[in-house]
Write an enzyme that holds these catalytic residues in place. Structure first.
Site, short mmCIF file in Angstrom:
data_model
loop_
_atom_site.label_atom_id
_atom_site.label_comp_id
_atom_site.label_asym_id
_atom_site.label_seq_id
_atom_site.Cartn_x
_atom_site.Cartn_y
_atom_site.Cartn_z
N SER A 76 30.10 60.75 -33.70
CA SER A 76 31.45 61.18 -34.09
C SER A 76 31.44 62.09 -35.32
O SER A 76 31.88 63.24 -35.26
CB SER A 76 32.32 59.95 -34.36
N GLY B 299 28.84 63.37 -37.02
CA GLY B 299 27.86 64.45 -36.93
C GLY B 299 28.44 65.63 -36.16
O GLY B 299 28.32 66.79 -36.57
N ARG C 244 17.62 62.66 -24.64
CA ARG C 244 18.93 63.01 -25.22
C ARG C 244 19.06 64.53 -25.32
O ARG C 244 20.14 65.08 -25.11
CB ARG C 244 19.11 62.37 -26.60
N LYS D 259 35.55 51.33 -51.60
CA LYS D 259 35.75 51.37 -50.14
C LYS D 259 35.12 50.14 -49.50
O LYS D 259 35.67 49.55 -48.57
CB LYS D 259 35.14 52.66 -49.56
P1 NAP Z 1 28.20 57.29 -34.02
O1 NAP Z 1 29.33 57.98 -33.33
O2 NAP Z 1 27.66 56.04 -33.44
O3 NAP Z 1 27.03 58.35 -34.19
C1 NAP Z 1 25.77 58.02 -34.68
C2 NAP Z 1 24.79 58.98 -34.03
O4 NAP Z 1 23.49 58.77 -34.61
C3 NAP Z 1 24.62 58.77 -32.51
O5 NAP Z 1 24.85 60.01 -31.88
C4 NAP Z 1 23.17 58.34 -32.37
O6 NAP Z 1 22.51 58.86 -31.24
C5 NAP Z 1 22.56 58.99 -33.59
N1 NAP Z 1 21.23 58.44 -33.92
C6 NAP Z 1 20.90 57.16 -34.20
N2 NAP Z 1 19.58 57.07 -34.44
C7 NAP Z 1 19.07 58.31 -34.30
C8 NAP Z 1 17.78 58.87 -34.41
N3 NAP Z 1 16.72 58.11 -34.71
N4 NAP Z 1 17.61 60.20 -34.22
C9 NAP Z 1 18.67 60.97 -33.89
N5 NAP Z 1 19.93 60.51 -33.78
C10 NAP Z 1 20.13 59.20 -33.97
O7 NAP Z 1 28.59 56.95 -35.52
P2 NAP Z 1 29.75 57.59 -36.44
O8 NAP Z 1 31.05 56.98 -36.08
O9 NAP Z 1 29.63 59.08 -36.46
O10 NAP Z 1 29.33 56.98 -37.84
C11 NAP Z 1 28.29 57.49 -38.66
C12 NAP Z 1 28.50 56.92 -40.06
O11 NAP Z 1 29.69 57.47 -40.60
C13 NAP Z 1 28.69 55.39 -40.07
O12 NAP Z 1 28.08 54.82 -41.20
C14 NAP Z 1 30.20 55.24 -40.14
O13 NAP Z 1 30.60 54.01 -40.72
C15 NAP Z 1 30.57 56.42 -41.02
N6 NAP Z 1 31.97 56.87 -40.84
C16 NAP Z 1 32.44 57.14 -39.58
C17 NAP Z 1 33.75 57.59 -39.45
C18 NAP Z 1 34.33 57.92 -38.09
O14 NAP Z 1 35.52 58.20 -38.01
N7 NAP Z 1 33.58 57.91 -37.01
C19 NAP Z 1 34.57 57.74 -40.58
C20 NAP Z 1 34.04 57.45 -41.84
C21 NAP Z 1 32.72 57.01 -41.97
P3 NAP Z 1 22.87 58.49 -29.72
O15 NAP Z 1 24.04 59.36 -29.39
O16 NAP Z 1 21.62 58.90 -29.01
O17 NAP Z 1 23.17 57.03 -29.69
#
Ligand code: NAP
Length: 305
Positions: free
Chosen positions: A12, A14, A37, A184
């Protein structure tokens, strides 16, 4: 020539960052976990970002960790529990002057990454932006917000903040990023676990005011003890404001559990309880909350770390 933004993790956040940087004409490369992937990504025409109902696709180049190009700037967009391992796989590609931007929620993973890379500059971030994956390679920009960035050991802001300005990523350099991250974390500890245990939206906690108030008092004591008095100030009032303002929402932890996804508990409530133990602080309600949450996760077949 601008420095390339390597984005580790095409989930999300990224995708939200990569799409906006690419849209501004900046060089961006996505690092995916493995060849499978990468093949899946290469079968589509790029990253799709849905904003106000409009979908647009950005042809960002993908690669795996094995790609040979050195990395000067790395945006780490994995979950907290994946970040240290994912960065370790890239260590051989990091240039001596590498800078990492760590987007993880909670605390603990940033220090783990920084300890692995004593020569790199690690910038911590705290974001209120919201995004979710509609499907692989397609992310919905769900909530506008702000990202605070800071480096606890160097107060000087990096020059590449201009890239963020150009890309329309709302941000601010914060010389006290740890205070923001602790605050936070405390808000999260006071709200998210209870929404899981009571199976309710954030607003449902208005029926559990005493429980919330008790947790806030213990969290404020913890913050003071951890040298974060500014993060402790008026905590309960802010928790109550957040509960009211987000009454209709389900917390991120609630959504993770409801969708059978691993939570970031170790970097939130788990981190808080560990800090309390380190300081020999007795915070019975917080510790009991952790036990209840761990039991709940185990009962649902989810990891409790
Ligand atoms: P997410 O959607 O689960 O994305 C995480 C990504 O990391 C997935 O695409 C996953 O790959 C990838 N990944 C994991 N291990 C990897 C590796 N070894 N090499 C390459 N890629 C790898 O998580 P997110 O929601 O973006 O959250 C990321 C962080 O931001 C978290 O700590 C979250 O708490 C924080 N955050 C998120 C939001 C939000 O709105 N989403 C807001 C504020 C803070 P796969 O696709 O292959 O599984």
């Amino acid at each position: 020539m601008s420095t390339t933004w390597h984005v580790l993790g095409a989930g999300s956040l990224g995708t939200l960052w990569a799409a906006r940087l690419a849209r501004a004409g900046l060089p961006v490369r996505l690092i995916l976990r493995d060849k499978a992937r990468l093949a899946s990504y290469q079968a589509v025409s790029g990253l799709t970002l849905v904003e106000q109902g409009q979908a647009r696709t950005y042809p960002v180049t993908g690669e795996t960790v094995d790609s040979p190009e050195p990395i000067h700037r790395l945006l780490v967009a994995c979950k907290a529990y994946d970040a240290p391992g994912a960065v370790a796989q890239l260590e051989h590609r990091l240039a001596p002057d590498a800078e990492l931007i760590l987007l993880q929620n909670g605390l603990g993973s940033q220090d783990a990454v920084a300890a692995q890379l004593p020569l790199a500059r690690c910038i911590f971030a705290s974001s209120t932006e919201g995004a979710f994956r509609e499907s692989d390679w397609c992310v919905v920009f769900a909530g506008h917000g702000y990202t605070w960035l800071g480096d606890a050991s160097h107060p000087t802001a990096p020059l590449w903040l201009d890239d963020l300005r150009g890309a329309g990523i709302p941000h601010e350099w914060n010389t006290d990023i740890l205070t923001r991250l602790w605050r936070k974390l405390a808000l999260n500890c006071a709200i998210n676990p209870l929404t899981v245990l009571h199976q309710c939206r954030n607003g449902g906690l208005q029926d559990h005011q005493c429980e919330v108030a008790t947790l806030c008092a213990e969290l404020a004591e913890l913050l003071e003890c951890c040298g974060q008095p500014a993060a402790a100030q008026d905590l309960q009032a802010e928790v109550e404001r957040v509960i009211q303002a987000t009454a209709a929402n389900y917390s991120s932890m609630y959504q993770d559990v409801a969708n059978g996804r691993r939570t970031e508990i170790s970097y939130l409530l788990g981190y808080a309880c560990q800090a309390a133990t380190r300081h020999q602080l007795s915070l019975p309600h917080l510790q009991q909350l952790q036990v209840r949450l761990v039991n709940h996760l185990s009962a649902h077949g989810l990891p409790s770390d």
